[in-house]
Scaffold this motif. Sequence first.
Motif, PDB file in Angstrom:
ATOM      1  N   GLY A   1       0.962  -1.387  -0.285  1.00  0.00           N
ATOM      2  CA  GLY A   1       0.145  -0.335  -0.314  1.00  0.00           C
ATOM      3  C   GLY A   1       1.008   0.945   0.196  1.00  0.00           C
ATOM      4  O   GLY A   1       1.821   1.342  -0.286  1.00  0.00           O
ATOM      5  N   LYS A   2       0.520   2.561  -0.034  1.00  0.00           N
ATOM      6  CA  LYS A   2       0.995   3.934   0.301  1.00  0.00           C
ATOM      7  C   LYS A   2       2.020   3.386   0.952  1.00  0.00           C
ATOM      8  O   LYS A   2       2.855   4.016   0.971  1.00  0.00           O
ATOM      9  N   SER A   3       2.350   3.388   2.791  1.00  0.00           N
ATOM     10  CA  SER A   3       3.243   3.161   3.238  1.00  0.00           C
ATOM     11  C   SER A   3       4.409   2.442   3.089  1.00  0.00           C
ATOM     12  O   SER A   3       5.735   2.479   3.052  1.00  0.00           O
ATOM     13  N   HIS A   4       4.345   1.316   2.354  1.00  0.00           N
ATOM     14  CA  HIS A   4       5.170   0.611   1.473  1.00  0.00           C
ATOM     15  C   HIS A   4       5.471   1.322   0.182  1.00  0.00           C
ATOM     16  O   HIS A   4       7.054   1.524   0.004  1.00  0.00           O
ATOM     17  N   PHE A   5       5.305   1.789  -0.138  1.00  0.00           N
ATOM     18  CA  PHE A   5       5.512   3.658  -1.425  1.00  0.00           C
ATOM     19  C   PHE A   5       6.721   3.776  -0.746  1.00  0.00           C
ATOM     20  O   PHE A   5       7.724   4.512  -1.513  1.00  0.00           O
ATOM     21  N   GLY A   6       6.037   5.084  -0.050  1.00  0.00           N
ATOM     22  CA  GLY A   6       6.268   5.820   1.213  1.00  0.00           C
ATOM     23  C   GLY A   6       8.154   5.103   1.517  1.00  0.00           C
ATOM     24  O   GLY A   6       9.151   6.321   1.322  1.00  0.00           O
ATOM     25  N   GLU A   7       8.228   4.477   1.978  1.00  0.00           N
ATOM     26  CA  GLU A   7       9.561   3.749   2.298  1.00  0.00           C
ATOM     27  C   GLU A   7      10.362   3.552   1.480  1.00  0.00           C
ATOM     28  O   GLU A   7      11.512   3.468   1.369  1.00  0.00           O
ATOM     29  N   LYS A   8       9.861   2.410   0.258  1.00  0.00           N
ATOM     30  CA  LYS A   8      10.670   2.930  -1.091  1.00  0.00           C
ATOM     31  C   LYS A   8      11.395   4.588  -1.359  1.00  0.00           C
ATOM     32  O   LYS A   8      12.204   4.619  -2.147  1.00  0.00           O
ATOM     33  N   LEU A   9      10.508   4.967  -1.567  1.00  0.00           N
ATOM     34  CA  LEU A   9      10.502   6.451  -2.055  1.00  0.00           C
ATOM     35  C   LEU A   9      11.776   7.069  -0.919  1.00  0.00           C
ATOM     36  O   LEU A   9      12.772   7.553  -1.216  1.00  0.00           O
ATOM     37  N   ALA A  10      11.475   6.881   0.426  1.00  0.00           N
ATOM     38  CA  ALA A  10      12.868   7.448   1.605  1.00  0.00           C
ATOM     39  C   ALA A  10      13.726   6.595   1.471  1.00  0.00           C
ATOM     40  O   ALA A  10      15.099   7.667   1.158  1.00  0.00           O
ATOM     41  N   VAL A  11      13.677   5.573   1.029  1.00  0.00           N
ATOM     42  CA  VAL A  11      15.492   4.987   0.964  1.00  0.00           C
ATOM     43  C   VAL A  11      15.742   4.858  -0.540  1.00  0.00           C
ATOM     44  O   VAL A  11      16.967   5.393  -0.552  1.00  0.00           O
ATOM     45  N   HIS A  12      15.052   5.375  -1.559  1.00  0.00           N
ATOM     46  CA  HIS A  12      15.283   5.650  -3.228  1.00  0.00           C
ATOM     47  C   HIS A  12      15.876   7.799  -2.932  1.00  0.00           C
ATOM     48  O   HIS A  12      17.243   7.089  -3.049  1.00  0.00           O
ATOM     49  N   TYR A  13      15.693   8.278  -2.087  1.00  0.00           N
ATOM     50  CA  TYR A  13      16.298   9.409  -1.511  1.00  0.00           C
ATOM     51  C   TYR A  13      16.453   9.398  -1.099  1.00  0.00           C
ATOM     52  O   TYR A  13      16.798  10.814  -0.738  1.00  0.00           O
ATOM     53  N   ASN A  14      16.835   8.271   0.062  1.00  0.00           N
ATOM     54  CA  ASN A  14      17.461   8.847   1.260  1.00  0.00           C
ATOM     55  C   ASN A  14      17.292   9.950   2.069  1.00  0.00           C
ATOM     56  O   ASN A  14      17.766  10.620   2.494  1.00  0.00           O
ATOM     57  N   VAL A  15      16.303  10.100   2.536  1.00  0.00           N
ATOM     58  CA  VAL A  15      15.459  11.326   3.042  1.00  0.00           C
ATOM     59  C   VAL A  15      14.872  10.411   4.193  1.00  0.00           C
ATOM     60  O   VAL A  15      14.511   9.311   4.148  1.00  0.00           O
ATOM     61  N   PRO A  16      14.258  10.952   5.960  1.00  0.00           N
ATOM     62  CA  PRO A  16      13.473  10.107   6.477  1.00  0.00           C
ATOM     63  C   PRO A  16      12.187   9.912   6.247  1.00  0.00           C
ATOM     64  O   PRO A  16      11.173  10.652   5.737  1.00  0.00           O
ATOM     65  N   HIS A  17      11.352   8.470   6.748  1.00  0.00           N
ATOM     66  CA  HIS A  17      10.636   8.315   6.404  1.00  0.00           C
ATOM     67  C   HIS A  17       9.245   8.469   7.472  1.00  0.00           C
ATOM     68  O   HIS A  17      10.331   7.914   8.676  1.00  0.00           O
ATOM     69  N   ILE A  18       8.813   9.633   7.735  1.00  0.00           N
ATOM     70  CA  ILE A  18       7.963  10.026   8.958  1.00  0.00           C
ATOM     71  C   ILE A  18       6.776   9.424   9.044  1.00  0.00           C
ATOM     72  O   ILE A  18       5.861   9.297   8.141  1.00  0.00           O
ATOM     73  N   CYS A  19       6.022   8.414   9.758  1.00  0.00           N
ATOM     74  CA  CYS A  19       5.451   7.852   9.870  1.00  0.00           C
ATOM     75  C   CYS A  19       4.530   8.056  11.630  1.00  0.00           C
ATOM     76  O   CYS A  19       5.480   7.486  12.293  1.00  0.00           O
TER      77      CYS A  19
ATOM     78  N   GLY B   1       0.464   8.619   6.024  1.00  0.00           N
ATOM     79  CA  GLY B   1      -0.345   8.161   7.428  1.00  0.00           C
ATOM     80  C   GLY B   1      -0.645   9.776   7.754  1.00  0.00           C
ATOM     81  O   GLY B   1      -1.407   9.559   8.387  1.00  0.00           O
ATOM     82  N   PHE B   2      -0.397  11.007   7.530  1.00  0.00           N
ATOM     83  CA  PHE B   2      -0.896  12.131   8.131  1.00  0.00           C
ATOM     84  C   PHE B   2       0.426  13.311   7.613  1.00  0.00           C
ATOM     85  O   PHE B   2       1.205  13.491   7.190  1.00  0.00           O
ATOM     86  N   PRO B   3      -0.899  14.435   6.916  1.00  0.00           N
ATOM     87  CA  PRO B   3      -1.339  15.249   7.910  1.00  0.00           C
ATOM     88  C   PRO B   3      -2.631  13.747   6.437  1.00  0.00           C
ATOM     89  O   PRO B   3      -2.547  13.813   5.879  1.00  0.00           O
ATOM     90  N   ARG B   4      -3.729  13.814   7.878  1.00  0.00           N
ATOM     91  CA  ARG B   4      -5.260  13.323   6.848  1.00  0.00           C
ATOM     92  C   ARG B   4      -6.089  13.571   5.961  1.00  0.00           C
ATOM     93  O   ARG B   4      -6.574  13.424   5.391  1.00  0.00           O
ATOM     94  N   THR B   5      -6.378  15.037   6.505  1.00  0.00           N
ATOM     95  CA  THR B   5      -7.361  15.880   5.915  1.00  0.00           C
ATOM     96  C   THR B   5      -6.962  17.233   5.896  1.00  0.00           C
ATOM     97  O   THR B   5      -5.363  17.273   6.117  1.00  0.00           O
ATOM     98  N   TYR B   6      -7.504  17.783   5.379  1.00  0.00           N
ATOM     99  CA  TYR B   6      -6.941  19.509   4.697  1.00  0.00           C
ATOM    100  C   TYR B   6      -6.477  20.590   6.247  1.00  0.00           C
ATOM    101  O   TYR B   6      -5.828  20.919   6.030  1.00  0.00           O
ATOM    102  N   GLU B   7      -7.542  20.225   7.002  1.00  0.00           N
ATOM    103  CA  GLU B   7      -7.905  20.940   8.049  1.00  0.00           C
ATOM    104  C   GLU B   7      -6.460  20.206   8.835  1.00  0.00           C
ATOM    105  O   GLU B   7      -5.588  20.909  10.199  1.00  0.00           O
ATOM    106  N   ASP B   8      -6.189  18.612   9.116  1.00  0.00           N
ATOM    107  CA  ASP B   8      -4.292  18.485   9.829  1.00  0.00           C
ATOM    108  C   ASP B   8      -3.467  19.157   8.832  1.00  0.00           C
ATOM    109  O   ASP B   8      -2.491  19.664   9.871  1.00  0.00           O
TER     110      ASP B   8
END
Length: 117
Positions: free
Chosen positions: A1-19, A83-90
């Motif tokens: 899902g989204k978390s899987h791809f978020g982790e992959k992006l973070a590793v690929h670009y060498n940036v922190p994955h914040i969850c 996973g965050f922000p979840r909404t426009y208000e967040d």
Amino acid sequence: GKSHFGEKLAVHYNVPHICLKTLIPELEAVSVEEDEEDELITAMREYKKTHDKKRYPNEMLYEIVRYRLLQNDCQQRGFVLDGFPRTYEDAKGLFYHALKRKEKPKKPEGEGEGEPE
């Protein structure tokens, strides 16, 4: 899902994955010296003492994520939010707050005075 791809992006670009699912337990486990007590961690501990098993309020979640985003690795390299922000208000609560803190730029001296040439 989204978390899987978020982790992959973070590793690929060498940036922190914040969850939030991992960030909150990390901050709750931090051991802080008495003389260096951090306000956010203290507030989190006080909230947990009085609100057993309840989710942190939105304002505290914004502070938690802001705390992480202001650390050097995020400031220098960027980050992937998961996973965050979840909404426009967040999103407004998380990012607009920082914009309100910044002062409006001042006009250079002499600018806007007199007639245009």
